[in-house]
Design a protein around this motif. Sequence first.
Motif, PDB file in Angstrom:
ATOM      1  N   PRO A  10       0.823  -1.215   0.000  1.00  0.00           N
ATOM      2  CA  PRO A  10       0.000   0.000   0.000  1.00  0.00           C
ATOM      3  C   PRO A  10       0.855   1.263   0.000  1.00  0.00           C
ATOM      4  O   PRO A  10       1.902   1.321   0.649  1.00  0.00           O
ATOM      5  CB  PRO A  10      -0.790  -0.111   1.308  1.00  0.00           C
ATOM      6  N   ARG A  11       0.394   2.242  -0.753  1.00  0.00           N
ATOM      7  CA  ARG A  11       1.089   3.527  -0.818  1.00  0.00           C
ATOM      8  C   ARG A  11       0.286   4.555  -0.018  1.00  0.00           C
ATOM      9  O   ARG A  11      -0.948   4.493   0.036  1.00  0.00           O
ATOM     10  CB  ARG A  11       1.247   3.949  -2.276  1.00  0.00           C
ATOM     11  N   TYR A  13      -0.532   7.564  -0.557  1.00  0.00           N
ATOM     12  CA  TYR A  13      -1.552   8.345  -1.278  1.00  0.00           C
ATOM     13  C   TYR A  13      -2.843   7.552  -1.526  1.00  0.00           C
ATOM     14  O   TYR A  13      -3.849   8.125  -1.940  1.00  0.00           O
ATOM     15  CB  TYR A  13      -0.997   8.914  -2.588  1.00  0.00           C
ATOM     16  N   GLU A  14      -2.833   6.237  -1.265  1.00  0.00           N
ATOM     17  CA  GLU A  14      -4.041   5.430  -1.439  1.00  0.00           C
ATOM     18  C   GLU A  14      -4.934   5.459  -0.204  1.00  0.00           C
ATOM     19  O   GLU A  14      -6.004   4.865  -0.203  1.00  0.00           O
ATOM     20  CB  GLU A  14      -3.653   3.990  -1.782  1.00  0.00           C
ATOM     21  N   THR A  15      -4.494   6.149   0.839  1.00  0.00           N
ATOM     22  CA  THR A  15      -5.321   6.262   2.042  1.00  0.00           C
ATOM     23  C   THR A  15      -6.334   7.382   1.869  1.00  0.00           C
ATOM     24  O   THR A  15      -6.174   8.268   1.026  1.00  0.00           O
ATOM     25  CB  THR A  15      -4.462   6.530   3.293  1.00  0.00           C
ATOM     26  N   ASP A  16      -7.378   7.338   2.678  1.00  0.00           N
ATOM     27  CA  ASP A  16      -8.373   8.403   2.632  1.00  0.00           C
ATOM     28  C   ASP A  16      -8.346   9.185   3.943  1.00  0.00           C
ATOM     29  O   ASP A  16      -7.472   8.968   4.789  1.00  0.00           O
ATOM     30  CB  ASP A  16      -9.763   7.844   2.310  1.00  0.00           C
ATOM     31  N   ILE A  21      -7.172   2.414   3.476  1.00  0.00           N
ATOM     32  CA  ILE A  21      -7.049   2.402   2.019  1.00  0.00           C
ATOM     33  C   ILE A  21      -8.407   2.730   1.400  1.00  0.00           C
ATOM     34  O   ILE A  21      -9.437   2.159   1.753  1.00  0.00           O
ATOM     35  CB  ILE A  21      -6.541   1.027   1.522  1.00  0.00           C
ATOM     36  N   ASN A  22      -8.385   3.650   0.457  1.00  0.00           N
ATOM     37  CA  ASN A  22      -9.593   4.116  -0.217  1.00  0.00           C
ATOM     38  C   ASN A  22     -10.247   2.981  -1.011  1.00  0.00           C
ATOM     39  O   ASN A  22      -9.559   2.152  -1.600  1.00  0.00           O
ATOM     40  CB  ASN A  22      -9.215   5.270  -1.144  1.00  0.00           C
ATOM     41  N   SER A  25      -9.050   2.415  -4.533  1.00  0.00           N
ATOM     42  CA  SER A  25      -7.759   1.726  -4.631  1.00  0.00           C
ATOM     43  C   SER A  25      -7.940   0.222  -4.553  1.00  0.00           C
ATOM     44  O   SER A  25      -7.265  -0.529  -5.253  1.00  0.00           O
ATOM     45  CB  SER A  25      -6.815   2.200  -3.524  1.00  0.00           C
ATOM     46  N   ALA A  28      -8.937  -1.005  -7.870  1.00  0.00           N
ATOM     47  CA  ALA A  28      -7.777  -0.994  -8.768  1.00  0.00           C
ATOM     48  C   ALA A  28      -6.850  -2.165  -8.458  1.00  0.00           C
ATOM     49  O   ALA A  28      -6.303  -2.786  -9.377  1.00  0.00           O
ATOM     50  CB  ALA A  28      -7.034   0.331  -8.642  1.00  0.00           C
ATOM     51  N   TRP A  29      -6.669  -2.480  -7.184  1.00  0.00           N
ATOM     52  CA  TRP A  29      -5.821  -3.616  -6.813  1.00  0.00           C
ATOM     53  C   TRP A  29      -6.391  -4.922  -7.353  1.00  0.00           C
ATOM     54  O   TRP A  29      -5.658  -5.790  -7.794  1.00  0.00           O
ATOM     55  CB  TRP A  29      -5.655  -3.708  -5.313  1.00  0.00           C
ATOM     56  N   TYR A  67      -2.444   1.405   5.393  1.00  0.00           N
ATOM     57  CA  TYR A  67      -1.105   1.693   4.903  1.00  0.00           C
ATOM     58  C   TYR A  67      -0.089   1.117   5.902  1.00  0.00           C
ATOM     59  O   TYR A  67      -0.349   1.058   7.095  1.00  0.00           O
ATOM     60  CB  TYR A  67      -0.927   3.213   4.787  1.00  0.00           C
TER      61      TYR A  67
END
Length: 129
Positions: A10-11, A13-16, A21-22, A25, A28-29, A67
Amino acid sequence: MQDFSIIIEPRFYETDALGHINNASIAAWFEVLRVKFLDSLGADDPSAAKDWVLASLHIDFVAETFYGTDVTALITAAKIGNSSLTMVCAMEQGDKVTVRGKAVLVHRSTATNKSTRIPDSLREQLAAR
């Protein structure tokens, strides 16, 4: 079928705003997982993933994904139809399932842009799993 899995790191920027994790995301994963699974079938054409379209995606968010800890994304089952492929998926973080999902892909002809029967060679690869 043996589970097929990949590791996702997890990156930030993928958090909300809530710190997990959003949801976008996660979707997308699952796409990354599906494409890598199709690639693993050893298609003659490395761009064979373009022969599939997503017809349905169902995601159950079982627990928060955070994350800082790798996520294992898995395909636990695959059912072959005439022109469709249904994949049952999950995501685990640590030893906890955080997401479950199901995706239906339809095999299509790039020439006609219509659904087409899954080729026998691909059926054999899927059956061997």
